[in-house]
Design a protein around this motif. Structure first.
Motif, PDB file in Angstrom:
ATOM      1  N   PHE A 127       5.141   5.202  -2.562  1.00 44.73           N
ATOM      2  CA  PHE A 127       6.082   4.461  -1.716  1.00 44.73           C
ATOM      3  C   PHE A 127       7.526   4.698  -2.158  1.00 44.73           C
ATOM      4  CE2 PHE A 127       3.962   1.856   1.466  1.00 44.73           C
ATOM      5  CZ  PHE A 127       2.638   2.148   1.168  1.00 44.73           C
ATOM      6  N   SER A 128       7.728   4.945  -3.437  1.00 42.06           N
ATOM      7  CA  SER A 128       9.079   5.289  -3.897  1.00 42.06           C
ATOM      8  C   SER A 128       9.535   6.593  -3.263  1.00 42.06           C
ATOM      9  CB  SER A 128       9.105   5.402  -5.427  1.00 42.06           C
ATOM     10  OG  SER A 128       8.828   4.146  -6.014  1.00 42.06           O
ATOM     11  N   VAL A 129       8.625   7.553  -3.161  1.00 42.43           N
ATOM     12  CA  VAL A 129       8.961   8.815  -2.487  1.00 42.43           C
ATOM     13  C   VAL A 129       9.221   8.562  -1.000  1.00 42.43           C
ATOM     14  CG1 VAL A 129       8.122  11.108  -1.845  1.00 42.43           C
ATOM     15  CG2 VAL A 129       7.677  10.221  -4.133  1.00 42.43           C
ATOM     16  N   LEU A 130       8.424   7.675  -0.400  1.00 44.46           N
ATOM     17  CA  LEU A 130       8.634   7.370   1.023  1.00 44.46           C
ATOM     18  C   LEU A 130      10.058   6.883   1.278  1.00 44.46           C
ATOM     19  CD1 LEU A 130       5.306   5.616   2.116  1.00 44.46           C
ATOM     20  CD2 LEU A 130       6.280   7.682   3.107  1.00 44.46           C
ATOM     21  N   LEU A 131      10.637   6.185   0.313  1.00 47.38           N
ATOM     22  CA  LEU A 131      12.005   5.686   0.491  1.00 47.38           C
ATOM     23  C   LEU A 131      13.022   6.814   0.554  1.00 47.38           C
ATOM     24  CD1 LEU A 131      12.295   2.461  -1.710  1.00 47.38           C
ATOM     25  CD2 LEU A 131      12.171   2.649   0.769  1.00 47.38           C
ATOM     26  N   GLN A 132      12.657   8.000   0.033  1.00 43.30           N
ATOM     27  CA  GLN A 132      13.586   9.139   0.096  1.00 43.30           C
ATOM     28  C   GLN A 132      13.897   9.522   1.537  1.00 43.30           C
ATOM     29  OE1 GLN A 132      11.758  12.346  -2.105  1.00 43.30           O
ATOM     30  NE2 GLN A 132      12.400  11.547  -4.089  1.00 43.30           N
ATOM     31  N   LYS A 133      13.013   9.119   2.455  1.00 40.20           N
ATOM     32  CA  LYS A 133      13.242   9.509   3.844  1.00 40.20           C
ATOM     33  C   LYS A 133      14.567   8.979   4.366  1.00 40.20           C
ATOM     34  CE  LYS A 133      10.809   7.675   7.186  1.00 40.20           C
ATOM     35  NZ  LYS A 133       9.607   7.288   7.951  1.00 40.20           N
ATOM     36  N   TRP A 134      15.036   7.844   3.784  1.00 38.55           N
ATOM     37  CA  TRP A 134      16.308   7.291   4.276  1.00 38.55           C
ATOM     38  C   TRP A 134      17.482   8.066   3.725  1.00 38.55           C
ATOM     39  CZ3 TRP A 134      14.973   4.989   8.324  1.00 38.55           C
ATOM     40  CH2 TRP A 134      13.742   4.352   8.377  1.00 38.55           C
ATOM     41  N   PRO A 161      21.636   1.815   5.934  1.00 39.96           N
ATOM     42  CA  PRO A 161      22.058   1.392   4.585  1.00 39.96           C
ATOM     43  C   PRO A 161      20.891   1.175   3.623  1.00 39.96           C
ATOM     44  CG  PRO A 161      22.143  -0.460   6.083  1.00 39.96           C
ATOM     45  CD  PRO A 161      21.754   0.738   6.922  1.00 39.96           C
ATOM     46  N   PHE A 162      20.091   2.201   3.439  1.00 44.76           N
ATOM     47  CA  PHE A 162      18.963   2.148   2.495  1.00 44.76           C
ATOM     48  C   PHE A 162      18.864   3.499   1.799  1.00 44.76           C
ATOM     49  CE2 PHE A 162      17.967  -1.552   4.937  1.00 44.76           C
ATOM     50  CZ  PHE A 162      17.294  -2.368   4.043  1.00 44.76           C
ATOM     51  N   GLY A 163      18.060   3.543   0.718  1.00 46.81           N
ATOM     52  CA  GLY A 163      17.900   4.776  -0.042  1.00 46.81           C
ATOM     53  C   GLY A 163      18.740   4.746  -1.309  1.00 46.81           C
ATOM     54  N   GLU A 164      18.462   5.679  -2.210  1.00 48.02           N
ATOM     55  CA  GLU A 164      19.167   5.704  -3.492  1.00 48.02           C
ATOM     56  C   GLU A 164      20.639   6.066  -3.336  1.00 48.02           C
ATOM     57  OE1 GLU A 164      17.120   8.245  -6.177  1.00 48.02           O
ATOM     58  OE2 GLU A 164      15.345   6.974  -6.317  1.00 48.02           O
ATOM     59  N   LEU A 165      20.984   6.774  -2.270  1.00 56.12           N
ATOM     60  CA  LEU A 165      22.363   7.236  -2.099  1.00 56.12           C
ATOM     61  C   LEU A 165      23.227   6.281  -1.288  1.00 56.12           C
ATOM     62  CD1 LEU A 165      21.646  10.995  -1.220  1.00 56.12           C
ATOM     63  CD2 LEU A 165      22.137  10.020  -3.465  1.00 56.12           C
ATOM     64  N   LYS A 166      22.665   5.134  -0.896  1.00 56.44           N
ATOM     65  CA  LYS A 166      23.366   4.275   0.069  1.00 56.44           C
ATOM     66  C   LYS A 166      24.753   3.849  -0.406  1.00 56.44           C
ATOM     67  CE  LYS A 166      21.214   0.020  -1.614  1.00 56.44           C
ATOM     68  NZ  LYS A 166      20.309  -1.092  -1.308  1.00 56.44           N
TER      69      LYS A 166
END
Length: 385
Positions: A127-134, A161-166
């Motif tokens: 699921f952490s990888v799934l968040l990369q989609k944002w 406004p989601f993801g590690e780069l937000k």
């Protein structure tokens, strides 16, 4: 009677009754241990899903019904659609904060992030990888906006406004070209991915190589994260992700064949370690001469019949959209089957994600249609999944 028992014990080869009692006790312990493993192990697998599934079932109960969707379709304009969604608690806070399509995507991303926080630790990396989609979605939006010469404000409205780069997207929003976007991503894996695709972009002038490289990076990471399934739920999640990857590969190949592209044009964007469709079969498909040949080469796979059924519509219109819709439906059916098959494990979570993705897709179709003058409600219904 005691003499009789002693005689029986002796006939069984035991010098006295004590060794026999010891053997019976040992057998009892072994049988007991087997029973405990058989009974308790499934419960141990199910237990971590009890809380997340309770949360997910509550959210699933709020998925729009057919009646609600029909009411939204019958709205007179976009304002009525917006007001309808504002009246639903799940959507209200996003509708009040963002433009409509961004609100829908943000609602979906928020659901992904919530699931990542509550799923059992064994599947949390997936699921952490799934968040990369944002992150990837936002990078692609900025690239597309830059190519279309959109303003900074228009581009911001595309950002979810989601993801590690937000919190670090400002330098990408201020970039003047693709090279500056890549420089802005320095220190992330995305910079390397885009840098490798940059020559193809510079050669063709198309953003497709950049977008396809990001998609491939995401799906490969997802497949790797799901590659060591530890129990029934993890294996089911792996099969769901694998079906998504097969569908993505087939979609790329079908689009490429419709455009008359050859093996060397397609191969860089294909995930060679597929799921049901392995590397040798993918090579055959990429070397096929036409869309029809790709479909016929899939005989013996789960994808053959659904694409064969959609092929006449492709032949009639020349659009691969019906074929891609068939692949999307296959992914949804896989999710639905898992939700039924594993009701106390990963099933409800996969089923909810699939339904939520479908709901957001349909709402975006309605939103875009309501912007068009004269777009009939019957036509909207044809476009829904």
């Amino acid at each position: 009677m005691a003499d009789g028992i002693i005689s029986i014990v002796a006939q069984m080869g035991f010098p006295s009754i004590d060794p026999l009692l010891g053997l019976l006790a040992l057998v009892g312990l072994i049988v007991g241990a087997i029973v405990i493993v058989v009974v308790i192990r499934p419960l141990l697998d199910i237990f971590p899903y009890a809380y997340p599934n309770a949360r997910v079932r509550a959210r699933t109960g709020k998925i729009l019904t057919e009646k609600q969707l029909t009411e939204i379709i019958e709205s007179n304009d976009l304002t009525e659609v917006t007001n309808y969604l504002r009246g639903l608690p799940d959507y209200a806070k996003y509708i009040d904060q963002y433009p409509l399509e961004k609100a829908l995507d943000t609602h979906l991303a928020d659901n992904y992030e919530t699931l990542t926080k509550i799923v059992p630790k064994d599947i949390k990396p997936i699921f952490s990888v799934l968040l990369q989609k944002w992150d990837i979605r936002n990078i692609k939006s900025i690239i597309a906006a830059k190519e279309a010469d959109l303003s900074r404000e228009e581009t911001v409205n595309l950002i979810v406004p989601f993801g590690e780069l937000k919190d670090s997207l400002d330098k990408l929003l201020d970039a003047k070209n693709i090279t500056e976007i890549i420089n802005g991503l320095e220190g992330t894996a995305y910079a390397h991915v885009l840098d490798e695709a940059l020559p193809a972009y510079q050669k063709t002038g198309m953003v497709l190589p950049l977008e396809a490289s990001l998609d491939k990076f995401f799906l490969e990471n997802l497949l790797t994260a799901a590659s060591n399934p530890s129990d029934e739920s993890a294996r089911a999640l792996h099969s769901y992700i694998g079906t998504q990857i097969d569908a993505a590969n087939l979609s790329i190949i079908l689009r490429a064949k419709a455009e008359g592209l050859m093996y060397d044009d397609i191969q860089p964007y294909i995930i060679s370690d597929g799921y049901q469709i392995r590397e040798w079969k993918l090579k055959d498909l990429m070397e096929s001469e036409s869309v029809g040949n790709v479909v016929s080469s899939l005989d013996g796979t789960e994808y053959a019949q659904i694409l064969t059924d959609a092929l006449p519509e492709y032949t009639k219109t020349g659009s691969v959209a019906p074929l891609e819709a068939a692949l999307d439906e296959k992914v949804r059916q896989t999710a639905k089957a898992l939700s039924v098959k594993i009701p106390f494990g990963i099933g409800p979570i996969v089923g909810f994600l699939s339904k939520k993705e479908k709901e957001i897709r349909n709402l975006k179709v309605i939103t875009r249609a309501k912007r068009e003058i004269g777009f009939s409600n019957s036509k909207i219904k044809e476009l829904l999944v």
